[in-house]
Design an enzyme around this catalytic site. Structure first.
Site, PDB file in Angstrom:
ATOM      1  N   LEU A 228      50.878  32.198  39.633  1.00 40.61           N
ATOM      2  CA  LEU A 228      51.007  33.293  40.611  1.00 40.61           C
ATOM      3  C   LEU A 228      50.233  32.998  41.890  1.00 40.61           C
ATOM      4  O   LEU A 228      50.569  33.495  42.955  1.00 40.61           O
ATOM      5  CB  LEU A 228      50.466  34.600  40.020  1.00 40.61           C
ATOM      6  CG  LEU A 228      51.246  35.252  38.896  1.00 40.61           C
ATOM      7  CD1 LEU A 228      50.486  36.455  38.359  1.00 40.61           C
ATOM      8  CD2 LEU A 228      52.611  35.695  39.386  1.00 40.61           C
TER       9      LEU A 228
ATOM     10  N   ASP B 192      40.435  40.847  43.949  1.00 39.75           N
ATOM     11  CA  ASP B 192      39.559  39.768  44.374  1.00 39.75           C
ATOM     12  C   ASP B 192      38.240  40.248  44.955  1.00 39.75           C
ATOM     13  O   ASP B 192      38.025  40.235  46.169  1.00 39.75           O
ATOM     14  CB  ASP B 192      40.289  38.876  45.399  1.00 39.75           C
ATOM     15  CG  ASP B 192      39.527  37.581  45.612  1.00 39.75           C
ATOM     16  OD1 ASP B 192      38.513  37.382  44.938  1.00 39.75           O
ATOM     17  OD2 ASP B 192      39.955  36.800  46.457  1.00 39.75           O
TER      18      ASP B 192
ATOM     19  N   LYS C 116      43.344  35.063  35.590  1.00 40.73           N
ATOM     20  CA  LYS C 116      42.651  34.267  36.598  1.00 40.73           C
ATOM     21  C   LYS C 116      41.705  33.341  35.858  1.00 40.73           C
ATOM     22  O   LYS C 116      40.825  33.797  35.136  1.00 40.73           O
ATOM     23  CB  LYS C 116      41.883  35.183  37.558  1.00 40.73           C
ATOM     24  CG  LYS C 116      41.190  34.431  38.687  1.00 40.73           C
ATOM     25  CD  LYS C 116      40.740  35.414  39.759  1.00 40.73           C
ATOM     26  CE  LYS C 116      39.963  34.717  40.845  1.00 40.73           C
ATOM     27  NZ  LYS C 116      39.625  35.624  41.946  1.00 40.73           N
TER      28      LYS C 116
ATOM     29  N   ASP D 143      36.069  40.880  51.852  1.00 40.25           N
ATOM     30  CA  ASP D 143      37.096  39.840  52.001  1.00 40.25           C
ATOM     31  C   ASP D 143      38.481  40.480  51.967  1.00 40.25           C
ATOM     32  O   ASP D 143      39.399  39.942  51.368  1.00 40.25           O
ATOM     33  CB  ASP D 143      36.940  38.799  50.893  1.00 40.25           C
ATOM     34  CG  ASP D 143      37.735  37.525  51.172  1.00 40.25           C
ATOM     35  OD1 ASP D 143      38.007  37.237  52.370  1.00 40.25           O
ATOM     36  OD2 ASP D 143      38.103  36.838  50.207  1.00 40.25           O
TER      37      ASP D 143
ATOM     38  N   TYR E 171      38.281  28.916  43.253  1.00 39.66           N
ATOM     39  CA  TYR E 171      37.647  28.278  42.096  1.00 39.66           C
ATOM     40  C   TYR E 171      38.609  27.998  40.946  1.00 39.66           C
ATOM     41  O   TYR E 171      38.240  27.383  39.971  1.00 39.66           O
ATOM     42  CB  TYR E 171      36.515  29.167  41.551  1.00 39.66           C
ATOM     43  CG  TYR E 171      35.345  29.234  42.462  1.00 39.66           C
ATOM     44  CD1 TYR E 171      34.462  28.162  42.550  1.00 39.66           C
ATOM     45  CD2 TYR E 171      35.117  30.344  43.251  1.00 39.66           C
ATOM     46  CE1 TYR E 171      33.379  28.214  43.393  1.00 39.66           C
ATOM     47  CE2 TYR E 171      34.029  30.402  44.100  1.00 39.66           C
ATOM     48  CZ  TYR E 171      33.160  29.333  44.171  1.00 39.66           C
ATOM     49  OH  TYR E 171      32.090  29.386  45.012  1.00 39.66           O
ATOM     50  N   GLY E 172      39.828  28.468  41.020  1.00 42.70           N
ATOM     51  CA  GLY E 172      40.735  28.261  39.898  1.00 42.70           C
ATOM     52  C   GLY E 172      42.141  28.723  40.216  1.00 42.70           C
ATOM     53  O   GLY E 172      42.559  28.679  41.369  1.00 42.70           O
TER      54      GLY E 172
HETATM   55  N1  LIG Z   1      46.642  40.712  39.242  1.00 40.52           N
HETATM   56  C1  LIG Z   1      47.455  39.915  39.951  1.00 40.52           C
HETATM   57  N2  LIG Z   1      48.798  40.070  39.910  1.00 40.52           N
HETATM   58  C2  LIG Z   1      49.606  39.271  40.638  1.00 40.52           C
HETATM   59  N3  LIG Z   1      49.174  38.271  41.447  1.00 40.52           N
HETATM   60  C3  LIG Z   1      47.849  38.057  41.530  1.00 40.52           C
HETATM   61  C4  LIG Z   1      46.923  38.856  40.802  1.00 40.52           C
HETATM   62  N4  LIG Z   1      45.669  38.436  41.095  1.00 40.52           N
HETATM   63  C5  LIG Z   1      45.816  37.419  41.967  1.00 40.52           C
HETATM   64  N5  LIG Z   1      47.112  37.182  42.234  1.00 40.52           N
HETATM   65  C6  LIG Z   1      47.640  36.151  43.154  1.00 40.52           C
HETATM   66  O1  LIG Z   1      46.770  35.022  43.153  1.00 40.52           O
HETATM   67  C7  LIG Z   1      46.182  34.832  44.458  1.00 40.52           C
HETATM   68  C8  LIG Z   1      44.746  34.334  44.332  1.00 40.52           C
HETATM   69  O2  LIG Z   1      43.998  35.286  43.578  1.00 40.52           O
HETATM   70  P1  LIG Z   1      42.526  35.687  43.992  1.00 40.52           P
HETATM   71  O3  LIG Z   1      42.549  36.196  45.406  1.00 40.52           O
HETATM   72  O4  LIG Z   1      41.991  36.612  42.971  1.00 40.52           O
HETATM   73  O5  LIG Z   1      41.801  34.275  43.928  1.00 40.52           O
HETATM   74  P2  LIG Z   1      40.563  33.756  44.786  1.00 40.52           P
HETATM   75  O6  LIG Z   1      39.967  32.591  44.089  1.00 40.52           O
HETATM   76  O7  LIG Z   1      39.638  34.851  45.001  1.00 40.52           O
HETATM   77  O8  LIG Z   1      41.164  33.338  46.143  1.00 40.52           O
HETATM   78  P3  LIG Z   1      40.418  33.317  47.537  1.00 40.52           P
HETATM   79  O9  LIG Z   1      38.947  33.255  47.304  1.00 40.52           O
HETATM   80  O10 LIG Z   1      40.973  32.099  48.190  1.00 40.52           O
HETATM   81  O11 LIG Z   1      40.820  34.612  48.201  1.00 40.52           O
HETATM   82  C9  LIG Z   1      46.340  36.189  45.168  1.00 40.52           C
HETATM   83  O12 LIG Z   1      46.409  36.042  46.591  1.00 40.52           O
HETATM   84  C10 LIG Z   1      47.663  36.691  44.586  1.00 40.52           C
HETATM   85  O13 LIG Z   1      48.756  36.097  45.254  1.00 40.52           O
HETATM   86 MG   LIG Z   2      41.842  35.898  47.083  1.00 39.10          MG
END
Ligand SMILES: Nc1ncnc2c1ncn2[C@@H]1O[C@H](COP(=O)(O)OP(=O)(O)OP(=O)(O)O)[C@@H](O)[C@H]1O
Ligand SMILES: [Mg+2]
Length: 343
Positions: free
Chosen positions: A44, A187, A67, A169, A49-50
């Site tokens: 998705l 996030d 995640k 953020d 970090y992952g």
């Molecule tokens: N619960 C969810 N349902 C559907 N898609 C999701 C969900 N959580 C995350 N995603 C998708 O995955 C992407 C990355 O998730 P997230 O923002 O939590 O990661 P991150 O490591 O914090 O990224 P960053 O620090 O670069 O913002 C989101 O932009 C979204 O597209």
């Molecule tokens: Mg994010």
């Protein structure tokens, strides 16, 4: 706690994390979940970090978002932002809000051969993020829908702020949207609990949605998120970022060119950057930069983009603004059944 943890400090931190996660089966008191309880279906998104995947639970047959955060268990230690995200989500999981993404469980796996620790966060799965949504809808968003999405963003944020949490953020990629048009903030990797009297100086908000006080390395508070909300609501209408700088200096220049260079006390007194570093631009009406918004939306966004933190709309006051007036939102906009795009 230092950014990287070694030796005894690292061992204590690992035990703390383990204890925290063993207690972390939100909602269900039954047997703790493991990866055996889920089948990975589809990627998705990719984070710092992952990765994020759509997974199916073999226990209840439902889809969730997983995640996965990978960390080296010996060299790098546990990034503080990861611990922070888990702590904040754990805190919030106990007080579910319809506009904040729900967390079902957190558990971890340790690979002693590769010295890797993998943290698995099982969240409710949403259909898209707002970035994907805005770039895939066939035409401009109708007024009612823009307001419906916006009010949910502000409600989610007001919930966070009322629990002393600044998101820090907020950006379209961190706002999730469902087919029924429910919106959820996601996030919290960079969010941090705060008290009303504390100010922070670390720079953390993503560039385009970052307010001047952060770019100018001055003190900031929860109103940082309302600046981001203003930028996001403008983008909901125009489907392009309002201020898109390539670096910090250019981001400030973009803001000043459109909103006018701050005058008098609007320039943060603690800022290490001098006002003379920038030309004096006059402020221009928002309509010149984004012709697609309603009058209420212009007024709302303008109030989110105030330089003076005390005059910037708070999340609570924002909910009373005519743009988000509930009376105009009584009819739920149509379900987005026809939209069929993947990320
Ligand atoms: N619960 C969810 N349902 C559907 N898609 C999701 C969900 N959580 C995350 N995603 C998708 O995955 C992407 C990355 O998730 P997230 O923002 O939590 O990661 P991150 O490591 O914090 O990224 P960053 O620090 O670069 O913002 C989101 O932009 C979204 O597209
Ligand atoms: Mg994010």
């Amino acid at each position: 706690m230092s950014e990287n943890l070694y030796g005894e400090e690292h061992r204590v931190e690992m035990l703390r994390l383990q204890k925290m996660m063993n207690n972390m089966n939100c909602g269900s008191r039954a047997v703790p979940l493991t990866m055996k309880d889920f089948q990975i279906q589809q990627a998705l998104g990719k984070g710092s970090y992952g990765h994020v995947y759509r997974v199916r639970s073999v226990r209840d047959g439902k889809d969730y978002a997983l995640k996965q955060i990978y960390m080296s268990s010996d060299k790098e230690g546990i990034p503080q932002s990861v611990l922070r995200e888990i702590t904040v989500m754990k805190h919030l999981a106990r007080k579910a809000h319809p506009n904040v993404v729900g967390l079902k469980s957190v558990f971890h796996q340790v690979d002693n051969i590769k010295n890797v620790i993998k943290i698995n966060m099982i969240m409710e799965k949403c259909d898209w993020d707002l970035f994907t949504f805005l770039r895939n809808i066939p035409r401009g968003i109708p007024e009612k829908q823009a307001r419906y999405v916006s009010v949910q963003i502000v409600k989610g944020l007001d919930f966070l702020h009322s629990h002393n949490i600044i998101h820090r953020d907020l950006k379209p990629q961190n706002i999730l949207v469902n087919r029924d048009q429910t919106v959820k903030l996601a996030d919290f990797g960079l969010s941090k609990e705060y008290s009303n009297t504390t100010a922070f100086t670390t720079t953390v908000v993503t560039l385009w949605y970052r307010p001047p006080e952060v770019l100018l390395q001055s003190y900031y508070n929860s109103s940082v998120d309302m600046w981001s909300v203003g930028c996001i609501i403008s983008e909901i209408y125009s489907r392009e970022p309002l201020f898109a700088g390539r670096d910090e200096a250019q981001q400030l220049a973009e803001i000043f060119k459109k909103m006018g260079t701050p005058v008098g006390k609007e320039w943060p007194s603690e800022s290490v950057i001098s006002k003379d570093s920038f030309p004096t631009y006059p402020s221009k009406p928002l309509k010149q930069h984004n012709p697609y918004m309603s009058l209420d939306a212009y007024d709302f966004v303008q109030q989110c983009l105030r330089y003076d933190l005390g005059k910037r709309l708070s999340s609570r006051a924002a909910l009373k603004h005519p743009f988000l007036n509930v009376k105009t939102l009584i009819t739920k906009p149509r379900v987005l059944r026809t939209l069929n795009f993947n990320k």
